[in-house]
Design a protein around this motif. Structure first.
Motif, mmCIF file in Angstrom:
data_model
loop_
_atom_site.group_PDB
_atom_site.id
_atom_site.type_symbol
_atom_site.label_atom_id
_atom_site.label_comp_id
_atom_site.label_asym_id
_atom_site.label_seq_id
_atom_site.Cartn_x
_atom_site.Cartn_y
_atom_site.Cartn_z
ATOM 1 N N GLU A 76 32.236 -10.906 -46.558
ATOM 2 C CA GLU A 76 31.294 -12.075 -45.730
ATOM 3 C C GLU A 76 31.714 -12.358 -45.244
ATOM 4 N N LYS A 77 31.849 -13.613 -44.240
ATOM 5 C CA LYS A 77 33.492 -13.846 -43.098
ATOM 6 C C LYS A 77 33.675 -12.769 -42.091
ATOM 7 N N GLN A 78 33.827 -11.372 -42.470
ATOM 8 C CA GLN A 78 33.295 -10.354 -41.401
ATOM 9 C C GLN A 78 32.418 -10.099 -40.733
ATOM 10 N N LYS A 79 31.242 -9.770 -41.828
ATOM 11 C CA LYS A 79 29.967 -10.087 -41.268
ATOM 12 C C LYS A 79 28.948 -10.868 -40.820
ATOM 13 N N ILE A 80 29.089 -12.045 -41.171
ATOM 14 C CA ILE A 80 28.546 -12.946 -40.823
ATOM 15 C C ILE A 80 29.281 -13.295 -39.382
ATOM 16 N N ASN A 81 30.940 -13.257 -38.832
ATOM 17 C CA ASN A 81 30.890 -12.946 -37.642
ATOM 18 C C ASN A 81 30.175 -11.805 -37.242
ATOM 19 N N ALA A 82 30.737 -11.116 -37.130
ATOM 20 C CA ALA A 82 30.164 -10.062 -36.921
ATOM 21 C C ALA A 82 28.402 -10.291 -36.147
ATOM 22 N N LEU A 83 27.522 -10.530 -37.157
ATOM 23 C CA LEU A 83 26.040 -11.043 -36.628
ATOM 24 C C LEU A 83 26.118 -12.003 -35.720
ATOM 25 N N ASN A 84 26.456 -13.747 -36.110
ATOM 26 C CA ASN A 84 26.370 -14.320 -35.041
ATOM 27 C C ASN A 84 26.402 -13.525 -33.544
ATOM 28 N N GLN A 85 28.259 -12.577 -33.466
ATOM 29 C CA GLN A 85 28.828 -12.570 -32.428
ATOM 30 C C GLN A 85 27.360 -11.474 -31.523
ATOM 31 N N PHE A 86 27.167 -10.882 -32.381
ATOM 32 C CA PHE A 86 25.672 -9.919 -31.883
ATOM 33 C C PHE A 86 24.677 -10.572 -31.734
ATOM 34 N N ILE A 87 23.849 -11.275 -31.890
ATOM 35 C CA ILE A 87 22.878 -12.408 -32.351
ATOM 36 C C ILE A 87 23.330 -13.486 -30.892
ATOM 37 N N ASP A 88 24.290 -13.870 -30.422
ATOM 38 C CA ASP A 88 24.955 -14.252 -29.300
ATOM 39 C C ASP A 88 24.479 -13.811 -28.208
ATOM 40 N N ARG A 89 24.714 -11.883 -27.918
ATOM 41 C CA ARG A 89 25.004 -11.073 -26.681
ATOM 42 C C ARG A 89 23.499 -11.618 -26.753
ATOM 43 N N VAL A 90 22.749 -11.257 -27.615
ATOM 44 C CA VAL A 90 21.496 -10.551 -26.993
ATOM 45 C C VAL A 90 20.776 -12.090 -26.464
ATOM 46 N N ALA A 91 20.723 -13.332 -27.166
ATOM 47 C CA ALA A 91 20.369 -14.738 -27.044
ATOM 48 C C ALA A 91 21.122 -14.685 -25.661
ATOM 49 N N SER A 92 21.888 -14.371 -25.294
ATOM 50 C CA SER A 92 22.402 -14.605 -23.918
ATOM 51 C C SER A 92 21.603 -13.832 -23.069
ATOM 52 N N ALA A 93 20.310 -13.131 -22.754
ATOM 53 C CA ALA A 93 19.624 -12.209 -22.269
ATOM 54 C C ALA A 93 18.367 -13.287 -21.862
ATOM 55 N N ASP A 94 18.441 -12.933 -20.624
ATOM 56 C CA ASP A 94 16.793 -13.693 -19.543
ATOM 57 C C ASP A 94 15.361 -12.826 -19.831
ATOM 58 N N LYS A 95 15.687 -11.364 -19.870
ATOM 59 C CA LYS A 95 14.219 -10.691 -19.774
ATOM 60 C C LYS A 95 14.874 -9.164 -20.950
ATOM 61 N N TYR A 96 14.135 -9.063 -21.163
ATOM 62 C CA TYR A 96 13.893 -7.740 -22.525
ATOM 63 C C TYR A 96 13.732 -6.887 -22.280
ATOM 64 N N VAL A 97 13.310 -5.538 -22.361
ATOM 65 C CA VAL A 97 12.522 -4.049 -22.317
ATOM 66 C C VAL A 97 12.825 -3.860 -23.936
ATOM 67 N N PHE A 98 11.723 -3.561 -24.385
ATOM 68 C CA PHE A 98 11.575 -2.471 -25.730
ATOM 69 C C PHE A 98 10.817 -1.646 -25.938
ATOM 70 N N VAL A 99 11.554 -0.324 -25.419
ATOM 71 C CA VAL A 99 10.816 1.112 -25.595
ATOM 72 C C VAL A 99 11.121 1.875 -26.990
#
Length: 211
Positions: A76-99
């Motif tokens: 649980e600790k490892q997965k929550i940490n990994a998920l939070n880091q991934f969300i922070d990585r995505v949220a740090s962007a200014d623009k998003y392109v979905f294809v």
């Protein structure tokens, strides 16, 4: 300098995917006119991002119940940490392109998993008595949607559960400026398919220059 996240949702190669080719036309035009911007590419069919599973759901239940992080299981600790880091990585962007292609009138399953991993209460939005409030305010997105049929207009518009869903989710997390480029009709108009794709490439370049 802007941070751009380029998100694709197709397991096919660039050569065999109309969406990938149109997306690359967008990227090339964007790079030519935004030379100082930083572009990160994520193919959700190649990226091993954290997905919601039993451990994460269990951890969230424990958090809501006031159980300290230190008392969670190692998984649980490892997965929550990994998920939070991934969300922070995505949220740090200014623009998003979905294809993405339309599969069975909706988005591909790996793109749904990607969305579920970033649309998280307390991270990208929170609830109020008046409804959800997004945290990614001031950002923008574009969705390049590919479908063999025509779903951007009647009589089949109501069958599109792809772009309307993505737009609504992005609005919820605070991204209200959402453009769309439909690449559609080449499957039902075989004779005109090349013209449809060619126009889509030209349109993608225009969007890329102005995005």
């Amino acid at each position: 300098m802007a941070q751009v996240l380029y998100i694709t949702a197709n397991p096919k190669s660039i050569e065999s995917s109309i969406g990938h080719r149109v997306g690359q036309a967008f990227l090339q035009a964007y790079r030519e006119t935004h030379a100082n911007d930083d572009i990160e590419e994520i193919n959700v069919y190649k990226e091993n991002f954290p997905i919601l599973d039993g451990d994460i759901l269990s951890a969230w239940e424990k958090i809501r119940g006031g159980i300290p992080f230190s008392e969670m299981s190692q998984e649980e600790k490892q997965k929550i940490n990994a998920l939070n880091q991934f969300i922070d990585r995505v949220a740090s962007a200014d623009k998003y392109v979905f294809v993405s292609p339309m599969w069975n009138w909706s988005i591909p399953p790996r793109l749904k998993a990607f969305i579920d991993s970033i649309v998280v209460v307390g991270k990208t939005f929170h609830y109020t008595e008046n409804g959800p409030v997004g945290h990614l305010v001031g950002k923008k997105a574009i969705h390049i949607q590919v479908s063999g049929g025509i779903y951007s207009q009647e009589p089949f518009m109501k069958m599109d559960h792809s772009h309307p869903y993505l737009k609504q989710v992005l609005n919820i997390i605070g991204i209200e400026n959402v453009e769309v480029l439909y690449v559609e009709g080449h499957g039902i108009n075989r004779e005109g398919a090349n013209d449809i794709i060619s126009k889509a490439m030209t349109d993608a370049e225009k969007h890329g220059k102005n995005f």
